[in-house]
Design a protein around this motif. Structure first.
Motif, PDB file in Angstrom:
ATOM      1  N   GLN A 152      70.147 -16.656  83.103  1.00 19.88           N
ATOM      2  CA  GLN A 152      69.154 -17.668  83.466  1.00 19.88           C
ATOM      3  C   GLN A 152      67.748 -17.204  83.081  1.00 19.88           C
ATOM      4  O   GLN A 152      67.395 -16.039  83.238  1.00 19.88           O
ATOM      5  N   LEU A 153      66.953 -18.147  82.565  1.00 20.85           N
ATOM      6  CA  LEU A 153      65.519 -17.941  82.348  1.00 20.85           C
ATOM      7  C   LEU A 153      64.915 -19.311  82.053  1.00 20.85           C
ATOM      8  O   LEU A 153      65.412 -20.040  81.201  1.00 20.85           O
ATOM      9  N   MET A 154      63.860 -19.684  82.767  1.00 22.98           N
ATOM     10  CA  MET A 154      63.194 -20.960  82.510  1.00 22.98           C
ATOM     11  C   MET A 154      61.699 -20.796  82.732  1.00 22.98           C
ATOM     12  O   MET A 154      61.246 -20.526  83.844  1.00 22.98           O
ATOM     13  N   CYS A 155      60.946 -20.962  81.654  1.00 20.55           N
ATOM     14  CA  CYS A 155      59.490 -20.834  81.711  1.00 20.55           C
ATOM     15  C   CYS A 155      58.874 -22.183  81.370  1.00 20.55           C
ATOM     16  O   CYS A 155      59.171 -22.767  80.323  1.00 20.55           O
ATOM     17  N   CYS A 156      58.007 -22.676  82.247  1.00 21.92           N
ATOM     18  CA  CYS A 156      57.471 -24.026  82.129  1.00 21.92           C
ATOM     19  C   CYS A 156      55.966 -24.006  81.865  1.00 21.92           C
ATOM     20  O   CYS A 156      55.270 -23.056  82.241  1.00 21.92           O
ATOM     21  N   THR A 157      55.475 -25.075  81.257  1.00 16.57           N
ATOM     22  CA  THR A 157      54.037 -25.145  80.949  1.00 16.57           C
ATOM     23  C   THR A 157      53.212 -25.131  82.231  1.00 16.57           C
ATOM     24  O   THR A 157      52.097 -24.598  82.245  1.00 16.57           O
ATOM     25  N   TYR A 158      53.748 -25.699  83.323  1.00 16.21           N
ATOM     26  CA  TYR A 158      52.970 -25.732  84.570  1.00 16.21           C
ATOM     27  C   TYR A 158      53.042 -24.408  85.335  1.00 16.21           C
ATOM     28  O   TYR A 158      52.474 -24.292  86.422  1.00 16.21           O
ATOM     29  N   ASP A 159      53.691 -23.393  84.759  1.00 16.37           N
ATOM     30  CA  ASP A 159      53.654 -22.049  85.356  1.00 16.37           C
ATOM     31  C   ASP A 159      52.379 -21.297  84.990  1.00 16.37           C
ATOM     32  O   ASP A 159      52.055 -20.284  85.623  1.00 16.37           O
ATOM     33  N   PHE A 160      51.645 -21.775  83.959  1.00 11.44           N
ATOM     34  CA  PHE A 160      50.496 -21.034  83.426  1.00 11.44           C
ATOM     35  C   PHE A 160      49.345 -21.980  83.107  1.00 11.44           C
ATOM     36  O   PHE A 160      49.568 -23.137  82.734  1.00 11.44           O
ATOM     37  N   PRO A 161      48.096 -21.489  83.208  1.00 11.86           N
ATOM     38  CA  PRO A 161      46.948 -22.311  82.799  1.00 11.86           C
ATOM     39  C   PRO A 161      46.867 -22.396  81.279  1.00 11.86           C
ATOM     40  O   PRO A 161      47.469 -21.596  80.560  1.00 11.86           O
ATOM     41  N   LEU A 162      46.112 -23.366  80.791  1.00 15.03           N
ATOM     42  CA  LEU A 162      46.045 -23.621  79.353  1.00 15.03           C
ATOM     43  C   LEU A 162      45.545 -22.415  78.573  1.00 15.03           C
ATOM     44  O   LEU A 162      46.087 -22.089  77.516  1.00 15.03           O
ATOM     45  N   ASP A 163      44.502 -21.721  79.074  1.00 16.63           N
ATOM     46  CA  ASP A 163      43.957 -20.603  78.300  1.00 16.63           C
ATOM     47  C   ASP A 163      44.988 -19.491  78.115  1.00 16.63           C
ATOM     48  O   ASP A 163      44.996 -18.802  77.091  1.00 16.63           O
ATOM     49  N   GLU A 164      45.887 -19.327  79.058  1.00 12.20           N
ATOM     50  CA  GLU A 164      46.930 -18.320  78.921  1.00 12.20           C
ATOM     51  C   GLU A 164      48.029 -18.812  77.969  1.00 12.20           C
ATOM     52  O   GLU A 164      48.572 -18.040  77.170  1.00 12.20           O
ATOM     53  N   LEU A 165      48.356 -20.087  78.043  1.00  5.62           N
ATOM     54  CA  LEU A 165      49.351 -20.658  77.130  1.00  5.62           C
ATOM     55  C   LEU A 165      48.886 -20.582  75.685  1.00  5.62           C
ATOM     56  O   LEU A 165      49.698 -20.411  74.764  1.00  5.62           O
ATOM     57  N   LYS A 166      47.584 -20.692  75.475  1.00 14.53           N
ATOM     58  CA  LYS A 166      47.042 -20.637  74.110  1.00 14.53           C
ATOM     59  C   LYS A 166      47.241 -19.271  73.459  1.00 14.53           C
ATOM     60  O   LYS A 166      47.112 -19.130  72.243  1.00 14.53           O
ATOM     61  N   LYS A 167      47.563 -18.252  74.243  1.00 16.36           N
ATOM     62  CA  LYS A 167      47.815 -16.914  73.683  1.00 16.36           C
ATOM     63  C   LYS A 167      49.233 -16.788  73.133  1.00 16.36           C
ATOM     64  O   LYS A 167      49.532 -15.841  72.399  1.00 16.36           O
ATOM     65  N   LEU A 168      50.098 -17.716  73.505  1.00 16.57           N
ATOM     66  CA  LEU A 168      51.475 -17.668  73.023  1.00 16.57           C
ATOM     67  C   LEU A 168      51.568 -18.189  71.591  1.00 16.57           C
ATOM     68  O   LEU A 168      50.777 -19.033  71.167  1.00 16.57           O
ATOM     69  N   CYS A 169      52.557 -17.690  70.864  1.00 17.38           N
ATOM     70  CA  CYS A 169      52.811 -18.149  69.497  1.00 17.38           C
ATOM     71  C   CYS A 169      54.089 -18.979  69.483  1.00 17.38           C
ATOM     72  O   CYS A 169      55.094 -18.604  70.098  1.00 17.38           O
ATOM     73  N   GLY A 170      54.055 -20.103  68.788  1.00 19.24           N
ATOM     74  CA  GLY A 170      55.263 -20.896  68.619  1.00 19.24           C
ATOM     75  C   GLY A 170      56.227 -20.201  67.671  1.00 19.24           C
ATOM     76  O   GLY A 170      55.814 -19.531  66.724  1.00 19.24           O
ATOM     77  N   ILE A 171      57.513 -20.337  67.935  1.00 12.34           N
ATOM     78  CA  ILE A 171      58.550 -19.805  67.042  1.00 12.34           C
ATOM     79  C   ILE A 171      59.507 -20.948  66.703  1.00 12.34           C
ATOM     80  O   ILE A 171      59.471 -22.010  67.331  1.00 12.34           O
ATOM     81  N   MET A 172      60.365 -20.750  65.697  1.00 11.26           N
ATOM     82  CA  MET A 172      61.395 -21.737  65.425  1.00 11.26           C
ATOM     83  C   MET A 172      62.308 -21.833  66.652  1.00 11.26           C
ATOM     84  O   MET A 172      62.746 -20.811  67.181  1.00 11.26           O
TER      85      MET A 172
END
Length: 580
Positions: free
Chosen positions: A240-260
């Motif tokens: 199990q693992l589930m990470c949601c956009t509402y777990d983090f603020p936008l400025d922190e999400l912007k540090k993530l990189c999209g992958i295929m």
């Protein structure tokens, strides 16, 4: 000396042939010169009738220099005139297709995919059977049109870039949006998901960060704050693992990189085992758009809107997961708001970025050329109705989508899913509210007649008749004697989205079933999976049959647009076949 030529193949496709000529080899009457003096060269040239070489050999060094300079000046002048003529022609082409969308030459990788010549085959023993012959004839006609097409990737309003260009780039990334623009897409999509601080970010699901970003690989310090932290597989239980956009603020999400987008290993006992990589039918990120290993940062909704306005692209964003209980709980408990306030904020940001609040049908193509149109999408019937009833968003075009066919015995009262309720009474009610566009998946709009031929489904006919008869706009037009409106209309989703799974593959080819998996996609199987299950295993359905799916959707069903993970495919059909 090397040169290449493109020749039309027997099936209307294009074959790439390369010829090599080596200078210095004897070839018919060509002159071979090896170490002779000037006089012997002149004599040899004269004997061969080469008067130009004879005259050249008679010139002195300074005369030759003057001649070369004059010749070079003349060639440069001609080149300059040619460039000016070419630019004028290009500006003329651009003017015809909208100032913001000049007709660029297609990149090589796009052409390679679009002009492929995969053979079309019938079932063994049925090669001469009438239906199969008809199928091959239709495919040959479409391919001939494509092979002679002048501008296959011209900008058009029927191509909707699903998640950007998710077949060949990380979804909902600027790289994907750039590929979509170059592929001719008139609309680009952002799935707007709510963040911990109430902002919106482009993610296809509010809870897909663990398999569409590098949060596992490069940001493990964030995993403890995910809605469901990692739990390994134990005694056969699923990891199990589930990470949601509402777990983090936008400025922190912007540090993530999209992958295929990756598939997940539910048998994983460690984090390193959890992701299996993208399915085999998708490509790795394209190096022609920069370093494929470089970070494709997550895109904020405002950033997406700003990019579209700058590039002259229309937008078709979706407000995500308002029908999911976990999202409603988050909004209520953490932000002290609800889905309707979120829907208002969504539409407000669109209008704040300069998109037209109301685009009349007569202005649709004109406004669309310059990227002024927006279509707001939702699977939640409550939101679709709210947008059309709320004063600030009533004039914006709205699309309602659903996933499954529901017989007429299922109604608003008995359909329990908030994100998949395309019942006939709900569709009728939304059309009466003024909802403009209705979007079922491809699988509901195509079917087989005789096991080789694709055709418009009976459901497509029923949907079209229902929404047209229920629309208050068409009723008013009919009473006044006017022609029917462009809206309400049908669209569909999503071309080149699904691949073959182990169970389906094993049912058709048990001898090789152990080789098939989401990561191993044999080309001979062709497109299959969720989006094609209404025709799969009932027809001979291989890669070229995607062209027939496009043909049925646009010509028979009459959709006004189609989502695709590889938008160049739709653009090519629209420009080379539909609008030829």
């Amino acid at each position: 000396m090397r040169y290449s030529t493109l020749e039309k193949g027997s099936d209307g496709g294009v074959e790439n042939k390369t010829t090599i000529n080596n200078v210095g080899e004897t070839n018919g009457d060509s002159l071979v010169i090896n170490g002779a003096n000037d006089e012997s060269l002149a004599l040899a040239a004269a004997k061969k009738g080469n008067i130009f070489y004879f005259l050249w050999s008679s010139l002195s060094a300074w005369q030759r220099c003057v001649f070369i300079c004059a010749f070079a000046f003349g060639m440069l002048s001609m080149l300059g005139v040619g460039i000016l003529i070419g630019l004028a022609a290009r500006e003329d082409d651009a003017a015809q297709d909208g100032c913001n969308h000049p007709l660029e030459p297609a990149r090589g990788w796009l052409l390679e995919r679009l002009w492929h010549t995969t053979p079309v085959f019938c079932k063994e023993g049925e090669e001469n059977e009438g239906a199969c012959g008809q199928r091959i004839g239709r495919l040959d006609e479409i391919r001939r049109n494509i092979s002679s097409c002048k501008h296959p990737l011209a900008f058009n309003l029927r191509t909707y870039a699903h998640r950007g260009a998710a077949l060949v780039a990380p979804e909902e990334s600027l790289m994907g949006y750039k590929i979509a623009k170059e592929s001719g897409a008139g609309f680009i999509e952002c799935d707007a998901s709510v963040t911990k601080d109430g902002e919106l970010v482009c993610r296809h699901s509010t809870c897909d960060l663990h398999f569409t970003t590098d949060i596992i690989e490069n940001h493990r310090n964030m995993l403890s704050r995910c809605s469901v932290p990692f739990q390994p597989s134990v005694n056969g239980s699923d990891a199990q693992l589930m990470c949601c956009t509402y777990d983090f603020p936008l400025d922190e999400l912007k540090k993530l990189c999209g992958i295929m987008e990756s598939t997940m290993n539910t048998s994983a006992t460690t984090l390193d085992q959890f992701l299996l990589g993208p399915p085999g039918f998708r490509s790795n990120p394209l190096p022609s758009y920069g370093d494929p290993t470089s970070c494709q940062n997550l895109v904020a909704f405002r950033e997406y809107l700003k990019y579209a306005r700058k590039e002259g692209l229309n937008v078709i964003p979706e407000l995500k997961d308002t029908g999911e209980p976990r999202v409603e709980r988050f909004l209520r408990r953490e932000l002290e708001t609800d889905i309707y306030a979120l829907a208002n904020e969504f539409s407000r940001q669109i209008l704040d970025h300069g998109f037209e609040p109301k685009v009349e049908e007569t202005d649709w193509n004109n406004v669309g050329k310059y990227g002024g149109i927006t279509i707001m999408q939702t699977f939640d019937r409550r939101i679709a109705s709210h947008w059309k009833r709320h004063e600030s968003s009533a004039d914006i075009r709205v699309e309602f989508m659903w996933k499954s066919y529901r017989p007429k015995s299922v109604t608003n009262l008995t359909c329990t899913s908030l994100s998949d309720c395309g019942t006939f009474d709900i569709l009728s009610g939304l059309a009466a509210d003024g909802v403009d566009i209705f979007g079922p998946p491809i699988r509901l709009l195509v079917q087989n007649s005789s096991h080789h031929i694709l055709e418009k489904s009976s459901a497509a006919e029923a949907y079209t008749n229902l929404i047209r008869s229920s629309s208050k706009r068409n009723k008013g037009r009919e009473e006044g004697g006017a022609t029917a409106s462009m809206f309400p209309a049908l669209t569909s989703w999503s071309l080149e989205r699904s691949g073959c799974d182990v169970e389906r593959s094993s049912s058709s080819s048990s001898s090789a079933s152990d080789l098939y998996s989401p990561q191993v996609q044999p080309a001979q199987i062709g497109p299959c999976g969720y989006y094609y299950d209404s025709v799969e295993n009932a027809a001979v359905f291989s890669e070229p049959d995607v062209l027939l799916v496009l043909d049925v959707l646009f010509r028979e069903v009459g959709i006004i647009g189609l989502f695709s993970d590889f938008p160049a495919s739709v653009s090519t059909f629209v420009n080379c076949v539909l609008d030829k």
